[in-house]
Design an enzyme around this catalytic site. Sequence first.
Site, PDB file in Angstrom:
ATOM      1  N   LYS A 196       0.853  -1.181   0.000  1.00  0.00           N
ATOM      2  CA  LYS A 196       0.000   0.000   0.000  1.00  0.00           C
ATOM      3  C   LYS A 196       0.891   1.234   0.000  1.00  0.00           C
ATOM      4  O   LYS A 196       1.727   1.405   0.894  1.00  0.00           O
ATOM      5  CB  LYS A 196      -0.910  -0.011   1.227  1.00  0.00           C
ATOM      6  CG  LYS A 196      -1.741   1.263   1.336  1.00  0.00           C
ATOM      7  CD  LYS A 196      -2.823   1.137   2.375  1.00  0.00           C
ATOM      8  CE  LYS A 196      -3.580   2.447   2.512  1.00  0.00           C
ATOM      9  NZ  LYS A 196      -4.651   2.373   3.494  1.00  0.00           N
ATOM     10  N   LYS A 249      -2.214  -1.399  -3.846  1.00  0.00           N
ATOM     11  CA  LYS A 249      -3.093  -0.240  -3.764  1.00  0.00           C
ATOM     12  C   LYS A 249      -2.281   1.035  -3.828  1.00  0.00           C
ATOM     13  O   LYS A 249      -1.288   1.124  -3.127  1.00  0.00           O
ATOM     14  CB  LYS A 249      -3.842  -0.323  -2.437  1.00  0.00           C
ATOM     15  CG  LYS A 249      -4.737   0.849  -2.156  1.00  0.00           C
ATOM     16  CD  LYS A 249      -5.347   0.681  -0.806  1.00  0.00           C
ATOM     17  CE  LYS A 249      -6.186   1.907  -0.519  1.00  0.00           C
ATOM     18  NZ  LYS A 249      -6.652   1.946   0.829  1.00  0.00           N
TER      19      LYS A 249
HETATM   20  C1  PBG Z   1      -7.523   3.319   5.778  1.00  0.00           C
HETATM   21  C2  PBG Z   1      -7.768   3.203   4.316  1.00  0.00           C
HETATM   22  C3  PBG Z   1      -7.574   4.175   3.329  1.00  0.00           C
HETATM   23  C4  PBG Z   1      -8.073   3.637   2.153  1.00  0.00           C
HETATM   24  C5  PBG Z   1      -8.516   2.346   2.448  1.00  0.00           C
HETATM   25  N1  PBG Z   1      -8.302   2.097   3.784  1.00  0.00           N
HETATM   26  C6  PBG Z   1      -7.072   5.562   3.413  1.00  0.00           C
HETATM   27  C7  PBG Z   1      -5.689   5.809   3.801  1.00  0.00           C
HETATM   28  O1  PBG Z   1      -4.861   4.911   3.956  1.00  0.00           O
HETATM   29  O2  PBG Z   1      -5.382   6.981   4.020  1.00  0.00           O
HETATM   30  C8  PBG Z   1      -8.143   4.343   0.836  1.00  0.00           C
HETATM   31  C9  PBG Z   1      -9.222   3.877  -0.084  1.00  0.00           C
HETATM   32  C10 PBG Z   1      -9.523   4.796  -1.207  1.00  0.00           C
HETATM   33  O3  PBG Z   1      -8.904   5.859  -1.397  1.00  0.00           O
HETATM   34  O4  PBG Z   1     -10.428   4.443  -1.959  1.00  0.00           O
HETATM   35  N2  PBG Z   1      -6.311   2.908   6.229  1.00  0.00           N
END
Ligand code: PBG
Length: 324
Positions: A196, A249
């Site tokens: 991520k 992601k």
């Molecule tokens: C929380 C999380 C996030 C997303 C999914 N889980 C935001 C982040 O890490 O700041 C992002 C999902 C999206 O932008 O569609 N940890």
Amino acid sequence: MHLIKRGRILRKSAAVRQMVSETTLQPSDFIAPLFIIEGEKVQEEIISMPGYFRRSLDLTIDEVKHLHSIGIPSVLLFIKCPDHLKNKKGSEAINPDGLMQRAVKEIKNAVPEMCVMTDVALDPYNSDGHDGLVENGEILNDETVEVLSAMSLSHAKAGADFVAPSDMMDGRIAAIRKAFEENNFNRTGILSYSAKYASCFYGPFRDALDSAPGFGDKKTYQMDYANRIEAVKETLMDIEEGADIVMVKPALSYLDIIREVKNQVSVPVAAYQVSGEYSMIKAAAERGWLNEDKAILETTTSIKRAGADLIASYFAKDIVGLIS
Ligand code: PBG
């Protein structure tokens, strides 16, 4: 010209193109993310995600029934924690009667066939807006992992099929697996956000949940978008620790990472077409600069072609309409 090979022969008609098409989308490729809020009969459009909503649990259940009826096998739940329940410890995350835990129970009751996945991270619950606990401006790792495994266990108890840790703390997959084993939850899976990235494309999501970090950024836990080899390292570590499905992601700027990971692992690979990817397409389509349906199909097909077995996407429902 006397050519020996003519590539255009395989593109000459729709029939031939269909015959040789290498990538096909199906409803079962998709995971539909859902944003849940407290209340009854509440449906709020997210300003930076036109056409996407936060819904109270009753309306969420109607939506899940619909998604099931069109062949979407899985939903990924996010909740918006009311401000008065946010604190430094993110303690609402482990409340057995919290919105997430109630949502899982009620959705599984209403549509038992639906595979219910839950986001595991502290950002919606934490007054600091970070995925982990904060002390003196530092995001603590080991203390956070303890809360995340308790949180995962509470989701498993509520009936979640998979927990989806999205926090990027070290050692959380092993800790969650251990918590499941010790408490006899040996049928609850872990979909790990393994690679991520610290991405600007999460902006609209943070509006949706009011979960933007209170200070700084997420770069000490989410990955640097300049890195590829590190994604493989992180993913292999999560698999060693017991992840059932791994995820990359965001998706569209990371197709090379999806392919790299797919080539190196033997577990299913998911990719998350995130909020900013959704909003870019919506915004351009609103202005008449892009054809929305074509942009949805091209981006999701390319994510699958890159190697994603599963795609979490805010377009999940639209896609079913477009491919049927
Ligand atoms: C929380 C999380 C996030 C997303 C999914 N889980 C935001 C982040 O890490 O700041 C992002 C999902 C999206 O932008 O569609 N940890």
